[in-house]
Every structure is written in C-alpha cells, then in structure tokens.
Design a protein around this motif. Structure first.
Motif, PDB file in Angstrom:
ATOM      1  N   SER A 168      29.118   9.380   7.535  1.00  0.00           N
ATOM      2  CA  SER A 168      29.155   9.404   6.082  1.00  0.00           C
ATOM      3  C   SER A 168      30.412  10.156   5.679  1.00  0.00           C
ATOM      4  O   SER A 168      31.366  10.239   6.461  1.00  0.00           O
ATOM      5  N   GLU A 169      30.422  10.707   4.485  1.00  0.00           N
ATOM      6  CA  GLU A 169      31.585  11.457   4.015  1.00  0.00           C
ATOM      7  C   GLU A 169      31.150  12.793   3.435  1.00  0.00           C
ATOM      8  O   GLU A 169      30.106  12.887   2.784  1.00  0.00           O
ATOM      9  N   VAL A 170      31.938  13.818   3.681  1.00  0.00           N
ATOM     10  CA  VAL A 170      31.788  15.125   3.053  1.00  0.00           C
ATOM     11  C   VAL A 170      33.138  15.510   2.473  1.00  0.00           C
ATOM     12  O   VAL A 170      34.124  15.616   3.211  1.00  0.00           O
ATOM     13  N   ASP A 171      33.201  15.677   1.162  1.00  0.00           N
ATOM     14  CA  ASP A 171      34.457  16.019   0.484  1.00  0.00           C
ATOM     15  C   ASP A 171      35.587  15.096   0.902  1.00  0.00           C
ATOM     16  O   ASP A 171      36.716  15.537   1.167  1.00  0.00           O
ATOM     17  N   GLY A 172      35.312  13.797   1.002  1.00  0.00           N
ATOM     18  CA  GLY A 172      36.339  12.824   1.303  1.00  0.00           C
ATOM     19  C   GLY A 172      36.686  12.678   2.774  1.00  0.00           C
ATOM     20  O   GLY A 172      37.538  11.857   3.125  1.00  0.00           O
ATOM     21  N   LYS A 173      36.038  13.458   3.647  1.00  0.00           N
ATOM     22  CA  LYS A 173      36.309  13.385   5.081  1.00  0.00           C
ATOM     23  C   LYS A 173      35.195  12.612   5.779  1.00  0.00           C
ATOM     24  O   LYS A 173      34.019  12.809   5.491  1.00  0.00           O
ATOM     25  N   THR A 174      35.576  11.742   6.709  1.00  0.00           N
ATOM     26  CA  THR A 174      34.583  11.025   7.501  1.00  0.00           C
ATOM     27  C   THR A 174      33.927  11.985   8.474  1.00  0.00           C
ATOM     28  O   THR A 174      34.603  12.741   9.182  1.00  0.00           O
ATOM     29  N   VAL A 175      32.617  11.991   8.500  1.00  0.00           N
ATOM     30  CA  VAL A 175      31.866  12.921   9.338  1.00  0.00           C
ATOM     31  C   VAL A 175      30.761  12.191  10.086  1.00  0.00           C
ATOM     32  O   VAL A 175      30.280  11.151   9.643  1.00  0.00           O
ATOM     33  N   THR A 176      30.386  12.753  11.229  1.00  0.00           N
ATOM     34  CA  THR A 176      29.235  12.276  11.982  1.00  0.00           C
ATOM     35  C   THR A 176      28.065  13.194  11.696  1.00  0.00           C
ATOM     36  O   THR A 176      28.199  14.420  11.782  1.00  0.00           O
ATOM     37  N   HIS A 177      26.929  12.602  11.361  1.00  0.00           N
ATOM     38  CA  HIS A 177      25.733  13.349  10.956  1.00  0.00           C
ATOM     39  C   HIS A 177      24.787  13.483  12.142  1.00  0.00           C
ATOM     40  O   HIS A 177      24.377  12.499  12.744  1.00  0.00           O
ATOM     41  N   TYR A 178      24.456  14.738  12.477  1.00  0.00           N
ATOM     42  CA  TYR A 178      23.502  15.038  13.536  1.00  0.00           C
ATOM     43  C   TYR A 178      22.283  15.742  12.938  1.00  0.00           C
ATOM     44  O   TYR A 178      22.403  16.468  11.942  1.00  0.00           O
ATOM     45  N   THR A 179      21.136  15.547  13.563  1.00  0.00           N
ATOM     46  CA  THR A 179      19.966  16.365  13.259  1.00  0.00           C
ATOM     47  C   THR A 179      19.567  17.106  14.525  1.00  0.00           C
ATOM     48  O   THR A 179      19.837  16.650  15.642  1.00  0.00           O
ATOM     49  N   ALA A 180      18.934  18.264  14.359  1.00  0.00           N
ATOM     50  CA  ALA A 180      18.505  19.056  15.513  1.00  0.00           C
ATOM     51  C   ALA A 180      17.424  20.030  15.086  1.00  0.00           C
ATOM     52  O   ALA A 180      17.301  20.373  13.901  1.00  0.00           O
ATOM     53  N   ASN A 181      16.642  20.473  16.039  1.00  0.00           N
ATOM     54  CA  ASN A 181      15.732  21.591  15.833  1.00  0.00           C
ATOM     55  C   ASN A 181      16.477  22.863  16.198  1.00  0.00           C
ATOM     56  O   ASN A 181      17.057  22.962  17.282  1.00  0.00           O
ATOM     57  N   TYR A 182      16.477  23.824  15.278  1.00  0.00           N
ATOM     58  CA  TYR A 182      17.179  25.087  15.496  1.00  0.00           C
ATOM     59  C   TYR A 182      16.167  26.125  15.968  1.00  0.00           C
ATOM     60  O   TYR A 182      15.297  26.550  15.208  1.00  0.00           O
ATOM     61  N   ASN A 183      16.279  26.498  17.239  1.00  0.00           N
ATOM     62  CA  ASN A 183      15.350  27.440  17.860  1.00  0.00           C
ATOM     63  C   ASN A 183      15.744  28.863  17.453  1.00  0.00           C
ATOM     64  O   ASN A 183      16.707  29.427  17.970  1.00  0.00           O
ATOM     65  N   VAL A 184      15.024  29.426  16.513  1.00  0.00           N
ATOM     66  CA  VAL A 184      15.368  30.728  15.957  1.00  0.00           C
ATOM     67  C   VAL A 184      15.241  31.831  17.006  1.00  0.00           C
ATOM     68  O   VAL A 184      16.029  32.782  17.027  1.00  0.00           O
ATOM     69  N   ASP A 185      14.271  31.724  17.903  1.00  0.00           N
ATOM     70  CA  ASP A 185      14.102  32.738  18.934  1.00  0.00           C
ATOM     71  C   ASP A 185      15.309  32.775  19.866  1.00  0.00           C
ATOM     72  O   ASP A 185      15.771  33.854  20.263  1.00  0.00           O
TER      73      ASP A 185
END
Length: 275
Positions: A168-185
């Motif tokens: 997609s785009e963020v502020d006009g820049k092409t970006v790759t979108h990732y999802t992840a679980n962030y292990n707080v511990d």
C-alpha cells in the motif's frame, strides 16, 4: 515495533479495502520469508541514529495526536508533543509535552494536573527512578541499552507469527504491510525487565501480547507501526506512529531552569517510580 481503527492523522496512509492490497511485495519482502524480512527491517530501523515523525494514541474515548523527535546516538534525546487531545470524548485545549535530554526528563502537563502551581515543567533525573517501572524507563532511555545489538536482536524476536499482507502507501511511499503478534514478555526481557513495567503495553497493564501492523518501505525501513490489544479488552487502546525521517539532526532543548520544578521523592512513589 487490523480492527476498527481509531481516527488517524490525515494523509498518513492510503490503503485499499481489506483483501484488495496488492500482492506484489517490495524487494525486501521478496528476498526473504515474512518473518526474516520484518525482523531485518526492524533491526535496520532500530540502528538509525534518529527518527522523526507523528503519532496517534487512543484508549477508550481518549485520543491524542502529536509529533515526536527521537535520537538514539550519540545519546538518547526525545521530544513528544500532543497537538490534538480528546479526554473522555471531549476536546481539550491542553498540549502536554515530554522532553528527555542529558539524563533528565521534563514533563509539562499543560493544565492536565489540576491544582498544579509554580513553574510549568516537572523535572526528574532518570537516575532517581526506582522500582520495576522506574528501572524500565531508565533502560529505555539509556543509549548503551537501546543501541546494544544484543538488545535489538532480542527485541525484534518479540514479533511472532508474522504474515505479509500486501503493499500500500504511507505518505506517498510504497510499503509492504506485515502483521505480527508482539510478545510483550519477550520485549521486556530484551530490556532486562522481568516484572511489571511500562513495556507491558502502550495503554494498559497485565498485557502479554499485542496485535501489531508494520509497514516497511522499499529501503527496508519501518515507516509506520500500529499496536493494539485484543478486541473487547478494556481499555481498548491503539498506538500508531509514522516515521517521516530517519538519521536527520534532532533539535531538542530542555526548558529554562526557572521554568522547571523538581519532582519530589513522594511524587515518584505516588506514581510507582520511587524507591
């Protein structure tokens, strides 16, 4: 470092409807599996000397939009300003600000602390912070800790179950979108913090895992990140930040001495930061 997201800053990201993001990945995403690609981008971004951008934070019906300047090298310096604040669903004119410079933190609540008198800035030496929460804050602003390759390596491994969504785009820049679980511990352990700390979550305590979305540009830098707790958890919160520049000079000046007042040991204990 998705859901029914809170209001974000204008023009922050242009994302196609769910399921319609382009499957064509950036060069970074095609060279490695999603987990490796994301961790490489997180590592590269963490090694930058500075990071300038904007943020949005929501917790229930409280929202803050603002800007930040962060420098990791040669010493940790931070300035974060809230430019648009809504408290309990009502717009507020307050513009609280945080500055960290020279091993000292300065907080200007700008009217949020009822009954506060005297100079507008609260001042506390980071070395005076005690207990689990205080130690965590000290380490998060310690250059030797945040720039340590071992710390960075452990921190990026807190991102688990990584998936590449599309581009997609963020502020006009092409970006790759990732999802992840962030292990707080695991993130806490990276900073050597084993007990309760601000690392537990951006907006609540007792959280062990956060949902995260990370957008990486074609140079392998993290341009946007979003963290949130699970749907239905209380308070429902989201923290989104967008980096506009990396490795640029940061200009942060502490407030004049006559505009500051020392935080007392009693106040530190009240906020869980004292001995």
């Amino acid at each position: 470092m998705t859901e029914s997201p809170p209001s974000e800053m204008p023009s922050e990201e242009t994302t196609p409807p769910e399921g319609s993001e382009s499957p064509t990945a950036s060069p970074t995403a095609t060279e490695a599996d999603p987990t490796t690609a994301l961790r490489q981008a997180l590592t590269k971004s963490a090694q930058a000397s500075s990071n300038i951008g904007k943020f949005t934070f929501t917790s229930g019906d409280t929202t803050a939009n603002g800007t930040y300047q962060y420098q990791a090298k040669p010493s940790v310096v931070l300035e974060a300003k809230a430019t648009d604040l809504t408290l309990n669903g009502k717009a507020s004119s307050a513009k609280p600000e945080l500055i960290v410079s020279g091993g000292t933190a300065y907080v200007n609540p700008d009217g949020l602390a009822q009954g506060a008198q005297g100079p507008p800035w609260w001042k506390v030496a980071l070395a005076d912070l005690k207990g689990p929460h205080g130690q965590a804050i000290r380490k998060m602003f310690d250059t030797a800790t945040v720039t340590n390759p071992a710390t960075i390596e452990k921190l990026v491994h807190a991102y688990e179950d990584v998936k590449m969504v599309g581009t997609s785009e963020v502020d006009g820049k092409t970006v790759t979108h990732y999802t992840a679980n962030y292990n707080v511990d695991l993130a806490k352990a990276a900073f050597g913090v084993a007990s309760a700390s601000p690392m537990e979550s951006p907006g609540a305590t007792g959280v062990h895992e956060l949902r995260s979305d990370i957008w990486v540009d074609e140079q392998g830098m993290v341009r946007k990140s979003r963290y949130r707790n699970e749907e239905g958890e209380k308070p429902q919160f989201t923290l989104t930040s967008t980096a506009t520049e990396f490795d640029k000079p940061v200009s942060v000046q502490p407030p004049p001495a006559d505009q500051t007042k020392q935080v007392t040991p009693q106040m530190l204990k009240q906020f869980g930061l004292g001995g």
